[in-house]
Write a protein that holds these residues in place. Structure first.
Motif, PDB file in Angstrom:
ATOM      1  N   MET A  87       0.885  -1.370   0.043  1.00  9.94           N
ATOM      2  CA  MET A  87       0.067   0.025   0.110  1.00  9.94           C
ATOM      3  C   MET A  87       0.858   1.197  -0.028  1.00  9.94           C
ATOM      4  O   MET A  87       1.898   1.319   0.294  1.00  9.94           O
ATOM      5  CB  MET A  87      -0.905   0.067   1.279  1.00  9.94           C
ATOM      6  N   PRO A  88       0.239   2.510  -0.328  1.00  8.51           N
ATOM      7  CA  PRO A  88       1.009   3.665  -0.661  1.00  8.51           C
ATOM      8  C   PRO A  88       1.787   3.939   0.837  1.00  8.51           C
ATOM      9  O   PRO A  88       2.813   4.631   1.156  1.00  8.51           O
ATOM     10  CB  PRO A  88       0.064   4.566  -0.841  1.00  8.51           C
ATOM     11  N   ALA A 126      -1.366   0.065  -9.469  1.00  6.40           N
ATOM     12  CA  ALA A 126      -1.296   1.647  -9.705  1.00  6.40           C
ATOM     13  C   ALA A 126      -1.290   2.432  -8.494  1.00  6.40           C
ATOM     14  O   ALA A 126      -0.500   3.647  -8.529  1.00  6.40           O
ATOM     15  CB  ALA A 126      -2.213   1.947 -11.030  1.00  6.40           C
ATOM     16  N   LYS A 127      -1.964   2.426  -7.481  1.00  7.69           N
ATOM     17  CA  LYS A 127      -2.110   3.117  -6.537  1.00  7.69           C
ATOM     18  C   LYS A 127      -0.750   3.427  -6.010  1.00  7.69           C
ATOM     19  O   LYS A 127      -0.318   4.370  -5.436  1.00  7.69           O
ATOM     20  CB  LYS A 127      -3.263   2.765  -5.374  1.00  7.69           C
ATOM     21  N   THR A 128      -0.225   2.287  -5.690  1.00  8.17           N
ATOM     22  CA  THR A 128       1.092   2.142  -5.007  1.00  8.17           C
ATOM     23  C   THR A 128       2.175   2.954  -6.069  1.00  8.17           C
ATOM     24  O   THR A 128       3.039   3.799  -5.259  1.00  8.17           O
ATOM     25  CB  THR A 128       1.660   0.895  -4.492  1.00  8.17           C
ATOM     26  N   ALA A 130       1.639   5.291  -8.029  1.00 14.69           N
ATOM     27  CA  ALA A 130       1.430   6.423  -8.326  1.00 14.69           C
ATOM     28  C   ALA A 130       2.279   7.290  -7.240  1.00 14.69           C
ATOM     29  O   ALA A 130       2.394   8.447  -7.162  1.00 14.69           O
ATOM     30  CB  ALA A 130       0.042   6.610  -8.539  1.00 14.69           C
ATOM     31  N   ALA A 131       1.843   6.686  -5.750  1.00 11.18           N
ATOM     32  CA  ALA A 131       2.539   7.287  -4.773  1.00 11.18           C
ATOM     33  C   ALA A 131       3.930   7.651  -4.743  1.00 11.18           C
ATOM     34  O   ALA A 131       4.564   8.517  -4.442  1.00 11.18           O
ATOM     35  CB  ALA A 131       2.173   6.358  -3.503  1.00 11.18           C
TER      36      ALA A 131
END
Length: 327
Positions: A87-88, A126-128, A130-131
């Motif tokens: 996770m981010p 993608a969420k991680t 992107a961070a």
């Protein structure tokens, strides 16, 4: 004082920089056999203050080379293994309630270091990603309304495997563009393979990085990065860079050409390669040497040509051969 003496004294002194980088190569060479291209590009990225994506099959010393490079510089080091459930907050950090103060405190994540090694970057969603890319671009993060600036130097070296695609997430072009270089790492040749086997046989150390020493401080690296910015680039060489980039946009074999960010990256990288050679001025050879690693992840080969086996590197080579070299 005559004119020639004045010109000589005004030149940038690259002796210390060159000597320090030679020491870095020597320290890495205690463990790594071959892979001169990867090491040269990593050093150029260091001087350029740019991030690097290393692509190669497992076992070609991607991770160990990055770890060794980090050990030769007296800076903070973090290694993050990307996984599908990352996770981010696992990268950036998270706010934790403190019973002692009766308020939330921000606990910094592993990204708060100087040299960040991301293993298998394409394994996280993608969420991680992107961070991570936001930190790479802005060199800062904002958490709970507070801005945190990354300490300099700040370098991200990421690795990925081009063969295995199960459980991976393709990096979007906009995120790939944040990397100064994409380095393709191949197999060693016969002599290098023999040397690798011999070194392993003769080595008595459990930890391969043992015996590799710090040879550059953070302050020295920052001063070298400022020095590289001062390297001379003639007007005709700036035009040469522009012609290369424009040709990628007009090339019939490319679906997507390079952006102005690529022009700036090529300029910066060319200065770094000049510094690696101990020169205070850029030559066309520096630009050509930097072009492949700067452009290969910023252009997209048209689907028809890709099916025919044409690669980005081959098209870049054709572009470079088709442009007259400035004299």
């Amino acid at each position: 004082m005559n004119k020639s003496e004045d010109q000589f004294q005004s030149r940038i002194d690259m002796i210390e920089l060159r000597a320090s980088l030679d020491k870095v190569k020597s320290e890495i060479g205690k463990v790594i056999v071959g892979q001169e291209n990867m090491i040269e590009h990593l050093l150029a990225a260091l001087l350029s203050n740019g991030h690097v994506l290393i692509e190669g099959v497992p076992g070609v010393a991607k991770t160990i080379t990055a770890k060794l490079l980090a050990k030769t510089i007296d800076v903070g080091f973090s290694r993050i293994q990307f996984t599908p459930d990352l996770m981010p907050s696992d990268i950036l950090g998270t706010s934790v309630f403190s019973v002692k103060n009766s308020e939330f405190e921000f606990k910094k994540g592993p990204i708060f270091s100087n040299f960040i090694l991301i293993d298998e970057i394409n394994r996280s969603p993608a969420k991680t990603q992107a961070a991570l890319f936001e930190v790479m671009e802005e060199r800062q993060i904002t958490m709970d309304g507070t801005r945190y600036i990354m300490d300099e130097p700040f370098l991200v070296v990421a690795t990925q495997n081009p063969i295995e695609h199960e459980g991976t997430y393709r990096l979007p072009e906009a995120q790939l563009d944040r990397f100064l270089f994409k380095i393709n790492v191949g197999y060693p040749n016969l002599e290098q393979e023999i040397a690798i086997i011999r070194n392993q046989h003769e080595s008595k150390k459990e930890d391969k990085t043992e015996g590799v020493n710090h040879v550059i401080t953070a302050e020295q690296l920052k001063s070298y990065q400022h020095l590289v910015k001062e390297i001379i680039v003639e007007t005709q060489l700036m035009e040469y860079i522009a012609k290369i980039i424009i040709n990628t946009r007009e090339n019939q074999f490319l679906y997507l050409g390079a952006s102005p960010r690529a022009s700036l990256a090529l300029l910066t990288a060319s200065k770094a390669f000049a510094a690696l050679r101990g020169r205070d001025f850029v030559t066309p050879e520096d630009i050509k040497e930097a072009s492949y690693a700067v452009l290969r992840h910023r252009v997209i080969v048209s689907p028809e040509r890709e099916m025919e086996g044409l690669t980005a590197d081959e098209i870049i080579r054709q572009i470079l051969e088709g442009i007259e070299i400035p004299r």
